[in-house]
Design an enzyme around this catalytic site. Structure first.
Site, PDB file in Angstrom:
ATOM      1  N   ALA A 119     -14.827   4.703 -21.012  1.00 48.77           N
ATOM      2  CA  ALA A 119     -15.792   4.587 -22.119  1.00 48.77           C
ATOM      3  C   ALA A 119     -15.461   3.520 -23.175  1.00 48.77           C
ATOM      4  O   ALA A 119     -16.342   2.708 -23.492  1.00 48.77           O
ATOM      5  CB  ALA A 119     -15.984   5.955 -22.771  1.00 48.77           C
TER       6      ALA A 119
ATOM      7  N   SER B 105      -3.194  13.859 -15.878  1.00 55.25           N
ATOM      8  CA  SER B 105      -4.416  13.556 -16.635  1.00 55.25           C
ATOM      9  C   SER B 105      -4.998  14.816 -17.279  1.00 55.25           C
ATOM     10  O   SER B 105      -4.800  15.940 -16.776  1.00 55.25           O
ATOM     11  CB  SER B 105      -5.441  12.974 -15.659  1.00 55.25           C
ATOM     12  OG  SER B 105      -6.736  13.058 -16.194  1.00 55.25           O
TER      13      SER B 105
ATOM     14  N   ASP C 100       0.851  -1.187   0.000  1.00 56.24           N
ATOM     15  CA  ASP C 100       0.000   0.000   0.000  1.00 56.24           C
ATOM     16  C   ASP C 100       0.891   1.242   0.000  1.00 56.24           C
ATOM     17  O   ASP C 100       1.521   1.572   1.004  1.00 56.24           O
ATOM     18  CB  ASP C 100      -0.909  -0.017   1.237  1.00 56.24           C
ATOM     19  CG  ASP C 100      -1.822   1.201   1.288  1.00 56.24           C
ATOM     20  OD1 ASP C 100      -1.697   2.085   0.402  1.00 56.24           O
ATOM     21  OD2 ASP C 100      -2.651   1.272   2.222  1.00 56.24           O
TER      22      ASP C 100
ATOM     23  N   TYR D 139     -10.603  14.158  -8.426  1.00 60.36           N
ATOM     24  CA  TYR D 139      -9.520  13.514  -9.191  1.00 60.36           C
ATOM     25  C   TYR D 139      -8.598  14.531  -9.893  1.00 60.36           C
ATOM     26  O   TYR D 139      -7.372  14.455  -9.804  1.00 60.36           O
ATOM     27  CB  TYR D 139     -10.150  12.564 -10.200  1.00 60.36           C
ATOM     28  CG  TYR D 139      -9.189  11.847 -11.114  1.00 60.36           C
ATOM     29  CD1 TYR D 139      -8.423  10.772 -10.660  1.00 60.36           C
ATOM     30  CD2 TYR D 139      -9.048  12.231 -12.446  1.00 60.36           C
ATOM     31  CE1 TYR D 139      -7.546  10.107 -11.519  1.00 60.36           C
ATOM     32  CE2 TYR D 139      -8.185  11.575 -13.304  1.00 60.36           C
ATOM     33  CZ  TYR D 139      -7.438  10.512 -12.829  1.00 60.36           C
ATOM     34  OH  TYR D 139      -6.573   9.863 -13.686  1.00 60.36           O
TER      35      TYR D 139
HETATM   36  P1  NAD Z   1      -5.511   1.349 -13.120  1.00 52.92           P
HETATM   37  O1  NAD Z   1      -6.599   1.578 -12.122  1.00 52.92           O
HETATM   38  O2  NAD Z   1      -5.657   0.199 -14.053  1.00 52.92           O
HETATM   39  O3  NAD Z   1      -4.106   1.227 -12.391  1.00 52.92           O
HETATM   40  C1  NAD Z   1      -3.794   1.951 -11.221  1.00 52.92           C
HETATM   41  C2  NAD Z   1      -3.237   0.957 -10.235  1.00 52.92           C
HETATM   42  O4  NAD Z   1      -2.844   1.675  -9.048  1.00 52.92           O
HETATM   43  C3  NAD Z   1      -4.251  -0.093  -9.794  1.00 52.92           C
HETATM   44  O5  NAD Z   1      -3.801  -1.393 -10.136  1.00 52.92           O
HETATM   45  C4  NAD Z   1      -4.363   0.104  -8.297  1.00 52.92           C
HETATM   46  O6  NAD Z   1      -4.518  -1.111  -7.577  1.00 52.92           O
HETATM   47  C5  NAD Z   1      -3.059   0.784  -7.960  1.00 52.92           C
HETATM   48  N1  NAD Z   1      -3.146   1.506  -6.692  1.00 52.92           N
HETATM   49  C6  NAD Z   1      -4.168   2.266  -6.250  1.00 52.92           C
HETATM   50  N2  NAD Z   1      -3.927   2.675  -4.993  1.00 52.92           N
HETATM   51  C7  NAD Z   1      -2.715   2.164  -4.636  1.00 52.92           C
HETATM   52  C8  NAD Z   1      -1.943   2.209  -3.452  1.00 52.92           C
HETATM   53  N3  NAD Z   1      -2.364   2.865  -2.371  1.00 52.92           N
HETATM   54  N4  NAD Z   1      -0.764   1.562  -3.431  1.00 52.92           N
HETATM   55  C9  NAD Z   1      -0.333   0.860  -4.523  1.00 52.92           C
HETATM   56  N5  NAD Z   1      -1.038   0.762  -5.659  1.00 52.92           N
HETATM   57  C10 NAD Z   1      -2.220   1.417  -5.722  1.00 52.92           C
HETATM   58  O7  NAD Z   1      -5.357   2.711 -13.936  1.00 52.92           O
HETATM   59  P2  NAD Z   1      -4.522   3.045 -15.242  1.00 52.92           P
HETATM   60  O8  NAD Z   1      -5.484   3.327 -16.306  1.00 52.92           O
HETATM   61  O9  NAD Z   1      -3.468   2.022 -15.451  1.00 52.92           O
HETATM   62  O10 NAD Z   1      -3.849   4.430 -14.800  1.00 52.92           O
HETATM   63  C11 NAD Z   1      -2.483   4.564 -14.445  1.00 52.92           C
HETATM   64  C12 NAD Z   1      -2.188   6.024 -14.153  1.00 52.92           C
HETATM   65  O11 NAD Z   1      -2.494   6.829 -15.291  1.00 52.92           O
HETATM   66  C13 NAD Z   1      -3.003   6.601 -12.995  1.00 52.92           C
HETATM   67  O12 NAD Z   1      -2.214   7.498 -12.270  1.00 52.92           O
HETATM   68  C14 NAD Z   1      -4.108   7.351 -13.698  1.00 52.92           C
HETATM   69  O13 NAD Z   1      -4.633   8.393 -12.909  1.00 52.92           O
HETATM   70  C15 NAD Z   1      -3.379   7.871 -14.925  1.00 52.92           C
HETATM   71  N6  NAD Z   1      -4.293   8.173 -16.036  1.00 52.92           N
HETATM   72  C16 NAD Z   1      -4.913   7.159 -16.712  1.00 52.92           C
HETATM   73  C17 NAD Z   1      -5.770   7.463 -17.750  1.00 52.92           C
HETATM   74  C18 NAD Z   1      -6.482   6.384 -18.526  1.00 52.92           C
HETATM   75  O14 NAD Z   1      -7.223   6.702 -19.464  1.00 52.92           O
HETATM   76  N7  NAD Z   1      -6.319   5.109 -18.204  1.00 52.92           N
HETATM   77  C19 NAD Z   1      -6.002   8.802 -18.101  1.00 52.92           C
HETATM   78  C20 NAD Z   1      -5.367   9.796 -17.380  1.00 52.92           C
HETATM   79  C21 NAD Z   1      -4.493   9.478 -16.363  1.00 52.92           C
END
Ligand code: NAD
Length: 342
Positions: A196, A121, A57, A152
């Site tokens: 989406a 983001s 965590d 967020y």
């Molecule tokens: P995701 O939810 O698939 O991956 C994020 C991971 O972080 C998860 O596996 C979750 O378990 C882990 N996590 C959350 N809290 C945690 C903690 N306390 N300790 C350790 N791990 C923790 O999301 P993603 O789509 O892979 O996004 C990755 C990054 O990119 C994030 O920072 C997200 O905000 C950013 N982002 C993603 C998008 C998108 O379209 N997917 C767009 C903008 C920004």
């Protein structure tokens, strides 16, 4: 990445982008990789047995220190996030990701990490500049004056600034990319956190398999967005990390489509036509959002360029297989054990 033996740490590696990043780094020949996520390891979307996998965590400072120990580079992708339905109803949880980013920056500094990547983001952008379906594409400067997505987006904007000040005040080399909707295989496609493209693929697949002939769409379907295929995202992360770009930069597709057009594409791939039911009370986000890629083209001579049709087809096929596996009850979810030979 200076040489393939330098330790690279990816947080959020049990999730969509982090898991794909670990996979890409392995393919690029990196041999010292540490993957960290809060989820139990058996629930990670992708898992590699030649990587040091830690279930920790990262809200807790001591766990960030374990994670950053010996790290040459850190890619900080861990966050509480999801699609509009999730971020709209979990603002406090989203803002708590500030603990992860704060503690990871402090730990990186303590352990002498050479470079730190932060995944920001498009949700940082001023909401007033996204109020019409034809809103102008967002340039980096449009994040100010600040009026980010409540919860967020504000956390992302704050953490961007923290990266900047750790660089200016303490000399930690930071890089920040503002991702615009990323999609592709090995991501969340059901359960409430999906975004989406995955949600629409799943709904179309479900309608096709169950023969319901109907799809529910959140909002009027006229909202515009752009969607970046995961391979482009991974390439962009590498280019930005290795660049001299110090300020946050857009990393997204500039091919804007309406949600209705996204549904058209998914239907075309599935070979069906569905009756559309619009839920106007569902969370739908801003009316118009697209990435202005002038800066990334200028600085990197590149922009994400996978056509939406191409990326969506790969995503659709992958979700289709996952859907069937889940229906059969054989685990089905986005989970697989890879070995060093993959
Ligand atoms: P995701 O939810 O698939 O991956 C994020 C991971 O972080 C998860 O596996 C979750 O378990 C882990 N996590 C959350 N809290 C945690 C903690 N306390 N300790 C350790 N791990 C923790 O999301 P993603 O789509 O892979 O996004 C990755 C990054 O990119 C994030 O920072 C997200 O905000 C950013 N982002 C993603 C998008 C998108 O379209 N997917 C767009 C903008 C920004």
């Amino acid at each position: 990445m200076e040489n393939s033996h330098n330790l690279i740490v990816v947080t959020g590696a049990g999730g969509f982008i982090g898991g794909n990043l670990i996979s890409a780094l392995r393919h690029r020949g990196c041999t010292a990789l540490r993957a960290v996520d809060i989820k139990p390891i058996e629930q990670w979307y992708q898992r590699f047995d030649d990587v040091e996998n830690l279930s920790l965590d990262l809200n807790l400072k001591e766990n960030c220190e374990i994670s950053a120990d010996g790290a040459y580079e850190i890619y900080n992708l861990a966050a509480n996030m999801g699609g509009m339905g999730f971020i709209e109803h979990n603002k406090a949880l989203c803002m708590l990701s500030v603990l992860i980013n704060t503690h990871m920056l402090q730990a990186a500094l303590k352990h002498g990490t050479k470079r730190f990547f932060y995944a920001s983001s498009a949700c940082v952008y001023n909401a007033d500049k996204q109020k019409s379906f034809e809103a102008a594409s967002l340039k980096e400067e449009d994040a100010y004056p600040a009026l980010a997505e409540d919860g967020y987006g504000w956390e992302k904007l704050f953490s961007e600034r923290m990266c900047r000040h750790f660089r200016e005040d303490y000399g930690l080399s930071t890089r920040v990319a503002r991702f615009h909707n990323v999609y592709g295989p090995w991501g969340t496609w059901y359960g409430g956190r999906e975004k989406a493209p995955a949600a629409i693929c799943r709904k179309v697949i479900e309608a096709k398999i169950k023969g319901t002939n109907e799809i529910e769409i959140w909002g009027s379907g006229m909202q515009t967005r752009s969607f970046m295929y995961i391979d482009d995202c991974l390439k962009g992360i590498g280019l930005i990390m290795d660049s001299d770009i110090l300020e946050p930069i857009n990393l997204g597709s500039s091919q804007a489509v309406t949600i209705n057009q996204l549904v058209d594409l998914a239907e075309e791939i599935a070979g069906i036509k569905l009756k559309r039911r619009y839920d106007l009370s569902a969370p739908k986000g801003v009316d118009g959002r697209n990435s202005d890629n002038t800066l990334i083209q200028q600085l990197l001579h590149w922009e994400p360029d996978t056509p939406l049709r191409t990326g969506l087809e790969k995503t659709y096929r992958w979700i289709y297989d996952q859907y069937l596996a889940r229906e059969r009850g054989d685990g089905g979810v986005v989970r697989e054990l890879f070995t060093a030979s993959h």
